[in-house]
Write a protein that holds these residues in place. Structure first.
Motif, short mmCIF file in Angstrom:
data_model
loop_
_atom_site.label_atom_id
_atom_site.label_comp_id
_atom_site.label_asym_id
_atom_site.label_seq_id
_atom_site.Cartn_x
_atom_site.Cartn_y
_atom_site.Cartn_z
N GLU A 1 -68.21 -10.44 -62.39
CA GLU A 1 -66.68 -10.44 -63.09
C GLU A 1 -65.50 -10.22 -62.12
O GLU A 1 -64.71 -10.78 -61.82
N TYR B 1 -61.46 -20.57 -62.65
CA TYR B 1 -62.80 -20.39 -63.04
C TYR B 1 -62.94 -19.47 -64.34
O TYR B 1 -64.00 -18.64 -64.67
N ARG C 1 -65.24 -12.94 -59.72
CA ARG C 1 -64.72 -14.31 -60.52
C ARG C 1 -62.96 -14.12 -60.58
O ARG C 1 -62.34 -14.87 -60.64
N ASP D 1 -70.07 -23.37 -59.63
CA ASP D 1 -69.77 -22.30 -59.15
C ASP D 1 -70.18 -21.94 -57.72
O ASP D 1 -70.20 -20.58 -57.22
N TYR E 1 -73.16 -13.65 -61.39
CA TYR E 1 -71.90 -13.64 -62.36
C TYR E 1 -71.24 -12.40 -62.31
O TYR E 1 -70.52 -12.31 -63.49
N GLN F 1 -63.35 -18.40 -67.86
CA GLN F 1 -64.80 -18.64 -68.72
C GLN F 1 -64.11 -19.44 -69.90
O GLN F 1 -64.88 -20.23 -70.56
N LEU G 1 -69.29 -16.33 -56.14
CA LEU G 1 -69.32 -16.68 -57.41
C LEU G 1 -70.75 -17.06 -57.80
O LEU G 1 -71.66 -17.35 -57.17
N ASN H 1 -60.08 -16.42 -59.81
CA ASN H 1 -59.17 -16.95 -60.64
C ASN H 1 -57.56 -16.72 -60.23
O ASN H 1 -56.83 -17.42 -60.51
#
Length: 258
Positions: free
Chosen positions: A62, A76, A65, A94, A60, A78, A54, A69
């Protein structure tokens, strides 16, 4: 005495696992097993583990992420303002590296987000934490070296590693050289504390995004509650008709318009 900072308490009460439906240990463990099933498929190309990094350490990414999630019930996202309430920087929150294997999970975090993550992962089987104490973490150089050595250690027994490269609806062509440029992956090549060579030369990387999307598409109690919540919101805000959910069971869902 609470071990959580006072400004976390309200957030933890609303998000902590431990009940039927949202965030319950049974659903959490079920989701983890669904992800781990990718690693037990009868295929020579199946990876030995799925790597989820993360924040800045994956630039970053996706896909990473999205996997976090899924396993951590949108922690996490956004759009969430929950992290803003903690008073800590996004970079600190993060700071997570996770390797999921078929029978275990290896998780690096820091002493700040450790206490925040713990309610979500404590019930996972064969969970291995890599985390410094608060005093140790104050030494930034030592903290970075610990993270790198933890990363090297958790992938040591792997030969093929799956990367959740793309998020749903945003399919990207997998490029292992892009992964090689991720900061934590670049640090793998550092002499002394690294893994003695470039990460992409030592390990075979493969994109597991499509496999994970199939997992995400499976309905469970949490995704069902999310769906019902969205339907209710649409009815209330678009048609001004309240929806009452009478009962929610594994076998039946009863609801009616008032």
């Amino acid at each position: 005495m609470d071990v959580y900072p006072s400004h976390w308490l309200g957030l933890l009460r609303t998000r902590s696992p431990g009940g039927f439906g949202r965030g319950s240990p049974s659903v959490s463990c079920s989701r983890l097993r669904q992800v781990q099933s990718i690693l037990t498929q009868s295929s020579k190309s199946r990876p030995d583990g799925i790597l989820c990094i993360l924040g800045i350490d994956s630039r970053y990414n996706e896909g990473c992420r999205e996997l976090a999630n899924y396993l951590l019930f949108g922690l996490y996202n956004q759009n969430t303002s929950d992290f803003e309430k903690t008073g800590f920087s996004e970079e600190v929150l993060d700071d997570v590296v996770m390797l999921i294997k078929s029978d275990s999970v290896h998780l690096y975090c820091n002493p700040v987000n450790y206490r925040y993550l713990l309610p979500y992962v404590a019930h996972w089987r064969n969970l291995h934490f890599y985390c410094m104490t608060e005093n140790e973490y104050e030494d930034e150089e030592a903290a970075e070296e610990f993270k790198i050595s933890s990363f090297v250690d958790m992938v040591r027994d792997c030969s093929k590693i799956g990367i959740p490269y793309s998020s749903q609806g945003h399919l990207q062509i997998f490029d292992m050289f892009v992964v090689e440029k991720w900061p934590i992956v670049q640090a793998f090549a550092l002499e002394g504390i690294g893994g003695d060579g470039f990460f992409t030369m030592k390990y075979e990387l493969q994109d597991v995004s499509l496999n994970l999307w199939n997992v995400y598409s499976k309905m469970d109690l949490v995704s069902l509650e999310n769906l019902l919540s969205e339907v209710r919101s649409q009815i209330v805000f678009n048609f001004k008709i309240p929806l009452k959910i009478f009962n929610l069971k594994k076998s039946k869902i009863h609801f009616s318009l008032l």
